[in-house]
Design a protein around this motif. Structure first.
Motif, PDB file in Angstrom:
ATOM      1  N   VAL A 108       0.247  -1.312  -0.055  1.00 61.84           N
ATOM      2  CA  VAL A 108       0.572   0.085   0.050  1.00 61.84           C
ATOM      3  C   VAL A 108       1.045   1.777   0.165  1.00 61.84           C
ATOM      4  CG1 VAL A 108      -1.714   1.109   1.108  1.00 61.84           C
ATOM      5  CG2 VAL A 108      -1.825  -0.878   1.288  1.00 61.84           C
ATOM      6  N   ASP A 109       0.839   2.050  -1.038  1.00 65.65           N
ATOM      7  CA  ASP A 109       1.509   3.392  -0.922  1.00 65.65           C
ATOM      8  C   ASP A 109       1.096   4.763  -0.283  1.00 65.65           C
ATOM      9  OD1 ASP A 109       2.993   5.730  -2.068  1.00 65.65           O
ATOM     10  OD2 ASP A 109       3.449   5.263  -3.712  1.00 65.65           O
ATOM     11  N   LEU A 110       0.840   5.013   0.583  1.00 66.48           N
ATOM     12  CA  LEU A 110       0.138   5.891   1.245  1.00 66.48           C
ATOM     13  C   LEU A 110       0.833   7.466   1.451  1.00 66.48           C
ATOM     14  CD1 LEU A 110       0.014   3.620   3.914  1.00 66.48           C
ATOM     15  CD2 LEU A 110      -1.634   4.637   3.579  1.00 66.48           C
ATOM     16  N   ARG A 111       1.413   7.421   0.057  1.00 67.64           N
ATOM     17  CA  ARG A 111       2.140   9.056  -0.450  1.00 67.64           C
ATOM     18  C   ARG A 111       1.537  10.306  -0.827  1.00 67.64           C
ATOM     19  NH1 ARG A 111       7.493   7.153  -3.024  1.00 67.64           N
ATOM     20  NH2 ARG A 111       6.147   5.554  -3.692  1.00 67.64           N
ATOM     21  N   TYR A 112       0.086  10.171  -0.307  1.00 69.49           N
ATOM     22  CA  TYR A 112      -1.197  10.845  -1.162  1.00 69.49           C
ATOM     23  C   TYR A 112      -1.365  11.566  -0.363  1.00 69.49           C
ATOM     24  CZ  TYR A 112      -0.433   7.898  -4.828  1.00 69.49           C
ATOM     25  OH  TYR A 112       0.545   7.048  -6.003  1.00 69.49           O
ATOM     26  N   ASP A 113      -1.867  13.125  -0.960  1.00 74.15           N
ATOM     27  CA  ASP A 113      -2.147  13.592   0.313  1.00 74.15           C
ATOM     28  C   ASP A 113      -4.044  13.402   0.832  1.00 74.15           C
ATOM     29  OD1 ASP A 113      -1.023  15.633   0.417  1.00 74.15           O
ATOM     30  OD2 ASP A 113      -1.651  16.627  -1.072  1.00 74.15           O
ATOM     31  N   THR A 114      -4.777  12.750  -0.182  1.00 75.74           N
ATOM     32  CA  THR A 114      -5.354  11.470   0.446  1.00 75.74           C
ATOM     33  C   THR A 114      -6.044  10.789  -0.457  1.00 75.74           C
ATOM     34  OG1 THR A 114      -6.796  13.015  -1.627  1.00 75.74           O
ATOM     35  CG2 THR A 114      -7.299  13.801   0.351  1.00 75.74           C
ATOM     36  N   GLY A 115      -6.373   9.207  -0.414  1.00 76.63           N
ATOM     37  CA  GLY A 115      -6.189   7.762  -1.029  1.00 76.63           C
ATOM     38  C   GLY A 115      -5.574   7.380  -0.497  1.00 76.63           C
ATOM     39  N   LEU A 116      -5.050   6.373  -1.919  1.00 78.67           N
ATOM     40  CA  LEU A 116      -3.665   5.705  -1.484  1.00 78.67           C
ATOM     41  C   LEU A 116      -3.823   4.846  -2.801  1.00 78.67           C
ATOM     42  CD1 LEU A 116      -5.629   2.796  -0.465  1.00 78.67           C
ATOM     43  CD2 LEU A 116      -5.405   3.438   1.900  1.00 78.67           C
ATOM     44  N   ALA A 117      -2.499   3.723  -2.974  1.00 74.30           N
ATOM     45  CA  ALA A 117      -2.470   2.847  -3.883  1.00 74.30           C
ATOM     46  C   ALA A 117      -2.013   1.483  -3.235  1.00 74.30           C
ATOM     47  CB  ALA A 117      -1.891   3.267  -5.053  1.00 74.30           C
ATOM     48  N   VAL A 118      -2.895   0.445  -4.149  1.00 78.05           N
ATOM     49  CA  VAL A 118      -3.074  -0.632  -4.142  1.00 78.05           C
ATOM     50  C   VAL A 118      -2.138  -2.376  -4.057  1.00 78.05           C
ATOM     51  CG1 VAL A 118      -3.763  -3.166  -2.818  1.00 78.05           C
ATOM     52  CG2 VAL A 118      -5.024  -0.503  -2.102  1.00 78.05           C
ATOM     53  N   GLY A 119      -1.113  -2.460  -4.231  1.00 74.75           N
ATOM     54  CA  GLY A 119      -0.949  -3.556  -5.063  1.00 74.75           C
ATOM     55  C   GLY A 119      -1.600  -4.636  -4.308  1.00 74.75           C
ATOM     56  N   TRP A 120      -1.641  -5.869  -5.062  1.00 72.67           N
ATOM     57  CA  TRP A 120      -2.585  -6.963  -4.762  1.00 72.67           C
ATOM     58  C   TRP A 120      -1.527  -8.118  -5.424  1.00 72.67           C
ATOM     59  CZ3 TRP A 120      -6.225  -6.049  -2.274  1.00 72.67           C
ATOM     60  CH2 TRP A 120      -7.818  -4.684  -2.667  1.00 72.67           C
ATOM     61  N   LYS A 121      -1.514  -8.817  -4.310  1.00 74.38           N
ATOM     62  CA  LYS A 121      -0.537 -10.580  -4.741  1.00 74.38           C
ATOM     63  C   LYS A 121      -1.102 -10.992  -5.673  1.00 74.38           C
ATOM     64  CE  LYS A 121       0.522 -11.021  -0.020  1.00 74.38           C
ATOM     65  NZ  LYS A 121       2.312 -10.677  -0.235  1.00 74.38           N
TER      66      LYS A 121
END
Length: 253
Positions: free
Chosen positions: A231-244
């Protein structure tokens, strides 16, 4: 002046001479006695340290460690042993946090040791105590080192890394998760790997708020058919998710 008076003056003062002789003998006796006592005190065969008693709640510091150090660095004589130097030497042992030492008449030493409290592994080769101070954590054969999280970071960032770990671990434990590895980059960006296998990229700023955002959204992420990889949380809002991928093992709880 009469011849009788001159004769009395010429006579030696035997009382004075006798007194001086007695004084010199007395001084010589005192000097010899002091030398004899000093020689006796320095002779470890006559005044050896026979017992070294070690106490404390000890797991990683052994009687052999301390006794070997004392025997190696100090004279064998009880009277000649330098308590202050012995104290400093003992506190240089890796797992010793604090120590106290005192002589006990006639021939023993009493030593109390407070061990280091390990908090985390540091860069794979050191251990941090609860204050963020690094020490060499090698232990003797047969002693089991504690299971600790692994922290990684540039030299000099030990206290920052441990403070960050403690703050983030407290948040994650409340959500039933835990940190396995923490990475602090040269630019002081935070990256976590959780025990459940999820990697979190928190960046440099507001990492506690970003971690809280992950905790709040994690129940929704778990509903997906695929397991979370990162999970990439380097955003002011929201996040980016990588799935296995289906081939990747899932450790999520």
């Amino acid at each position: 002046m009469t011849s009788e008076a001159m004769t009395d003056k010429a006579k030696p003062n035997f009382r004075f001479i006798g007194g001086m002789a007695f004084l010199l003998i007395l001084l010589a006796g005192i000097v010899y006695g002091a030398w004899a006592i000093k020689s006796w005190a320095e002779d470890e065969q006559k005044s050896p340290v026979r017992e070294i008693a070690l106490s404390g709640d000890l797991r990683f510091v052994s009687q052999n460690d301390v006794e070997t150090l004392i025997r190696k660095t100090q004279p064998g004589s009880f009277f000649e042993l330098n308590v202050e130097q012995a104290h400093q030497d003992i506190e240089q042992l890796p797992w010793v946090f604090r120590a106290s030492i005192r002589k006990r008449w006639p021939n023993s030493l009493k030593i109390y040791v407070l061990e280091q409290t390990p908090a985390a592994r540091w860069n794979d080769d050191l251990i941090l105590n609860q204050y963020g101070d690094a020490f060499e954590g090698a232990v003797a054969k047969g002693m089991t080192p504690p299971q600790l999280p692994s922290l990684f970071g540039p030299g000099g960032s030990e206290h920052t890394a441990l403070d960050g770990y403690n703050s983030m671990q407290a948040l994650l434990v409340s959500a039933g998760m835990s940190i396995d590895e923490l990475f602090l980059s040269e630019r002081f960006a935070w990256h976590l790997k959780l025990v459940n296998g999820i990697s979190l990229n928190l960046g440099r700023n507001e990492y506690i708020a970003r971690l809280q955002r992950f905790i709040d959204l994690y129940p929704l992420l778990k509903k997906n058919e695929k397991a979370v990889d990162y999970v990439d949380l380097r955003y002011d809002t929201g996040l980016a998710v990588g799935w296995k991928s289906p081939e990747q093992p899932s450790q999520e709880s």
